[in-house]
Design a protein around this motif. Structure first.
Motif, PDB file in Angstrom:
ATOM      1  N   UNK A   5       0.722  -1.100   0.049  1.00 57.88           N
ATOM      2  CA  UNK A   5       0.000   0.000   0.010  1.00 57.88           C
ATOM      3  C   UNK A   5       0.741   1.365  -0.167  1.00 57.88           C
ATOM      4  N   UNK A   9       1.189   4.266  -2.819  1.00 52.03           N
ATOM      5  CA  UNK A   9       0.942   5.688  -2.299  1.00 52.03           C
ATOM      6  C   UNK A   9       2.094   6.405  -2.994  1.00 52.03           C
ATOM      7  N   UNK A  10       3.352   6.099  -3.006  1.00 51.87           N
ATOM      8  CA  UNK A  10       4.629   6.649  -3.451  1.00 51.87           C
ATOM      9  C   UNK A  10       4.507   6.794  -5.207  1.00 51.87           C
ATOM     10  N   UNK A  12       1.555   7.146  -6.647  1.00 52.10           N
ATOM     11  CA  UNK A  12       0.665   8.396  -6.569  1.00 52.10           C
ATOM     12  C   UNK A  12       1.481   9.791  -6.127  1.00 52.10           C
ATOM     13  N   UNK A  13       2.289   9.487  -5.517  1.00 56.66           N
ATOM     14  CA  UNK A  13       3.007  11.035  -5.480  1.00 56.66           C
ATOM     15  C   UNK A  13       3.790  11.276  -6.546  1.00 56.66           C
ATOM     16  N   UNK A 107     -13.578   2.869   0.199  1.00 57.55           N
ATOM     17  CA  UNK A 107     -13.660   1.876   1.312  1.00 57.55           C
ATOM     18  C   UNK A 107     -14.163   2.336   2.618  1.00 57.55           C
TER      19      UNK A 107
ATOM     20  N   UNK B  16      -6.566  -0.528   0.048  1.00 66.70           N
ATOM     21  CA  UNK B  16      -7.352  -0.027   1.383  1.00 66.70           C
ATOM     22  C   UNK B  16      -8.495  -1.026   1.794  1.00 66.70           C
ATOM     23  N   UNK B  22      -8.674  -2.202   8.026  1.00 71.96           N
ATOM     24  CA  UNK B  22     -10.150  -1.754   7.484  1.00 71.96           C
ATOM     25  C   UNK B  22     -10.818  -3.158   7.667  1.00 71.96           C
ATOM     26  N   UNK B  90     -10.065   2.292  14.990  1.00 74.49           N
ATOM     27  CA  UNK B  90     -10.173   3.654  14.495  1.00 74.49           C
ATOM     28  C   UNK B  90      -8.898   4.156  14.489  1.00 74.49           C
ATOM     29  N   UNK B  93      -6.647   2.994  12.198  1.00 74.66           N
ATOM     30  CA  UNK B  93      -7.161   3.450  10.693  1.00 74.66           C
ATOM     31  C   UNK B  93      -6.663   4.707  10.265  1.00 74.66           C
ATOM     32  N   UNK B  96      -3.255   5.184   9.568  1.00 78.75           N
ATOM     33  CA  UNK B  96      -2.853   4.407   8.016  1.00 78.75           C
ATOM     34  C   UNK B  96      -3.121   5.761   7.185  1.00 78.75           C
ATOM     35  N   UNK B  97      -4.271   6.233   7.250  1.00 79.60           N
ATOM     36  CA  UNK B  97      -4.952   7.255   6.219  1.00 79.60           C
ATOM     37  C   UNK B  97      -4.094   8.577   6.334  1.00 79.60           C
ATOM     38  N   UNK B  99      -0.973   8.547   7.051  1.00 76.82           N
ATOM     39  CA  UNK B  99       0.343   8.227   6.497  1.00 76.82           C
ATOM     40  C   UNK B  99       0.327   8.109   5.051  1.00 76.82           C
ATOM     41  N   UNK B 100      -0.932   7.702   4.434  1.00 75.95           N
ATOM     42  CA  UNK B 100      -0.983   7.612   3.082  1.00 75.95           C
ATOM     43  C   UNK B 100      -1.194   9.231   2.633  1.00 75.95           C
ATOM     44  N   UNK B 102       0.222  11.939   3.913  1.00 77.08           N
ATOM     45  CA  UNK B 102       1.357  12.673   3.771  1.00 77.08           C
ATOM     46  C   UNK B 102       2.245  12.233   2.596  1.00 77.08           C
ATOM     47  N   UNK B 103       2.375  11.009   2.257  1.00 74.31           N
ATOM     48  CA  UNK B 103       3.029  10.586   1.160  1.00 74.31           C
ATOM     49  C   UNK B 103       2.531  11.217  -0.237  1.00 74.31           C
ATOM     50  N   UNK B 104       0.929  10.941  -0.491  1.00 76.55           N
ATOM     51  CA  UNK B 104       0.430  11.411  -1.550  1.00 76.55           C
ATOM     52  C   UNK B 104       0.498  12.880  -1.847  1.00 76.55           C
TER      53      UNK B 104
END
Ligand SMILES: [Ca+2]
Ligand SMILES: [Ca+2]
Lengths: 117, 117
Positions: A5, A9-10, A12-13, A107, B16, B22, B90, B93, B96-97, B99-100, B102-104
């Motif tokens: 995952x 994400x990278x 997508x970056x 999701x 995801x 999830x 929660x 989760x 995770x979000x 983190x994603x 921040x990367x994107x």
């Protein structure tokens, strides 16, 4: 799947980094900062925006005077072609980001909407 | 590249959707809704949370009584193992979000932080 995952994400970056709307935004910011007319106008606009955002976050009302001031400033800055283009570029970038978020977060959106049914 | 970036976003959606955090969250919600003790307690908690969020969005102060009430409700719900597990799920989760995101969002983060230097 946690490694996977992050890899996605990278990717997508990288795609966002190469996105024409981001390139356009970067270029417009650089042009504005190098332009003696646009630069001070843009600073004034940013400062005003920040003040308004802080007010809203504090739950304060925007006065009629401030609203008039905002409209006048908006009219003034949008006459500058670079800033006007920047605002449109920001809007396009926001749409791209909203679009990505909608896809990625589906999701979780599905989970929470199923709970409210 | 616009087609490509959407393909990558859909890959992230799928990742995801298959993410163990999830799956865990979905399972805990299902267990809570099927549990005669946890279900009403969880509803009470959700309603209280919604009321507090609305207050904060309106910029209203949280009274000392409401703060005490919140702590008491928090203590009560966290004694239920299903709800306690849900809260932890929660949080995981959310991490995770975050983190994603921040990367994107790094390309935009980089652009805006370079403007403030
Ligand atoms: Ca995963
Ligand atoms: Ca692209």
């Amino acid at each position: 799947m946690s490694v996977n995952i992050h890899d996605i994400a990278y990717s997508l970056q990288n795609a966002l980094n190469e996105h024409p709307d981001l390139k356009n935004l970067q270029s417009l910011y650089a042009q504005i900062l190098a332009d003696p007319n646009a630069k001070p106008l843009f600073s004034e606009f940013q400062n005003f925006q920040m003040t308004m955002q802080q007010k809203m976050m504090q739950g304060a009302q925007i006065s009629p005077e401030e609203s008039t001031q905002a409209q006048a400033l908006m009219a003034k800055v949008s006459q500058n072609p670079l800033i006007s283009n920047l605002m449109q570029a920001e809007q396009r970038m926001n749409l791209v980001i909203q679009d990505l978020n909608k896809i990625i977060m589906k999701p979780l959106e599905d989970l929470y909407s199923s709970l409210n049914r």
